[in-house]
Write a protein that holds these residues in place. Structure first.
Motif, PDB file in Angstrom:
ATOM      1  N   ILE A   1      -9.570   0.719   4.506  1.00 48.04           N
ATOM      2  CA  ILE A   1      -8.746   1.641   5.278  1.00 48.04           C
ATOM      3  C   ILE A   1      -9.552   2.086   6.484  1.00 48.04           C
ATOM      4  O   ILE A   1     -10.657   2.614   6.334  1.00 48.04           O
ATOM      5  CB  ILE A   1      -8.309   2.853   4.450  1.00 48.04           C
TER       6      ILE A   1
ATOM      7  N   ILE B   1      -5.616  -2.777  -1.472  1.00 47.60           N
ATOM      8  CA  ILE B   1      -6.370  -2.297  -0.318  1.00 47.60           C
ATOM      9  C   ILE B   1      -7.714  -2.987  -0.228  1.00 47.60           C
ATOM     10  O   ILE B   1      -8.499  -2.939  -1.169  1.00 47.60           O
ATOM     11  CB  ILE B   1      -6.578  -0.778  -0.397  1.00 47.60           C
TER      12      ILE B   1
ATOM     13  N   VAL C   1      -5.109  -5.371   4.041  1.00 46.73           N
ATOM     14  CA  VAL C   1      -4.676  -5.650   2.678  1.00 46.73           C
ATOM     15  C   VAL C   1      -5.662  -6.598   2.008  1.00 46.73           C
ATOM     16  O   VAL C   1      -6.154  -7.543   2.629  1.00 46.73           O
ATOM     17  CB  VAL C   1      -3.265  -6.266   2.674  1.00 46.73           C
TER      18      VAL C   1
ATOM     19  N   ASN D   1      -9.966   6.728  -1.552  1.00 41.93           N
ATOM     20  CA  ASN D   1      -8.890   6.396  -0.604  1.00 41.93           C
ATOM     21  C   ASN D   1      -7.954   7.583  -0.405  1.00 41.93           C
ATOM     22  O   ASN D   1      -6.722   7.432  -0.389  1.00 41.93           O
ATOM     23  CB  ASN D   1      -8.101   5.174  -1.075  1.00 41.93           C
TER      24      ASN D   1
ATOM     25  N   VAL E   1       0.864  -1.181   0.000  1.00 41.96           N
ATOM     26  CA  VAL E   1       0.000   0.000   0.000  1.00 41.96           C
ATOM     27  C   VAL E   1       0.898   1.227   0.000  1.00 41.96           C
ATOM     28  O   VAL E   1       1.748   1.372   0.865  1.00 41.96           O
ATOM     29  CB  VAL E   1      -0.942   0.029   1.208  1.00 41.96           C
TER      30      VAL E   1
END
Length: 125
Positions: free
Chosen positions: A31, A28, A101, A76, A2
């Motif tokens: 988050i 990703i 992840v 993101n 990432v």
């Protein structure tokens, strides 16, 4: 896996404004928290502001009322709007993100914590 890429730093006069951006990319899944830290010469890195995926925010006392953190979950990306800047805000600003992840179905997803490369903010007349 990432990566975080920051932009928006620069030189500004006292009382001025800057907007920092940080975009996360890579494998990703999710988050959770995103935040901004800063480190001035000879000082330790400190938290400036943080925001959760749900929009809850936390600010350092020194920036409350002047800085605003926001995020676009679809992109993101996290932002830091900095107003009424002071010379003591001069520092390298780092973006941070913590999440999970992405992994193939059936695989274990692992957490990640990533930092950006930093962007210089200088407040001076």
């Amino acid at each position: 896996q990432v990566q975080l890429v920051e932009s928006g730093g620069g030189l500004v006069q006292p009382g001025g404004s800057l907007r920092l951006s940080c975009a996360a990319s890579g494998s990703i899944f999710s988050i959770n928290a995103m935040g901004w830290y800063r480190q001035a010469p000879g000082k330790e890195r400190e938290l400036v502001a943080a925001i959760t995926s749900g929009g809850s925010t936390n600010y350092a006392d020194s920036v409350k009322g002047r800085f605003t953190i926001s995020r676009d979950n679809a992109k993101n990306t996290v932002y830091l709007q900095m107003n009424s800047l002071k010379p003591e805000d001069t520092a390298v600003y780092y973006c941070n993100a913590e999440g999970v992840v992405a992994a193939p179905i059936g695989s274990v997803r692992v957490p990640f914590g990533s930092w950006g490369q930093g962007t210089q903010v200088t407040v001076s007349s």
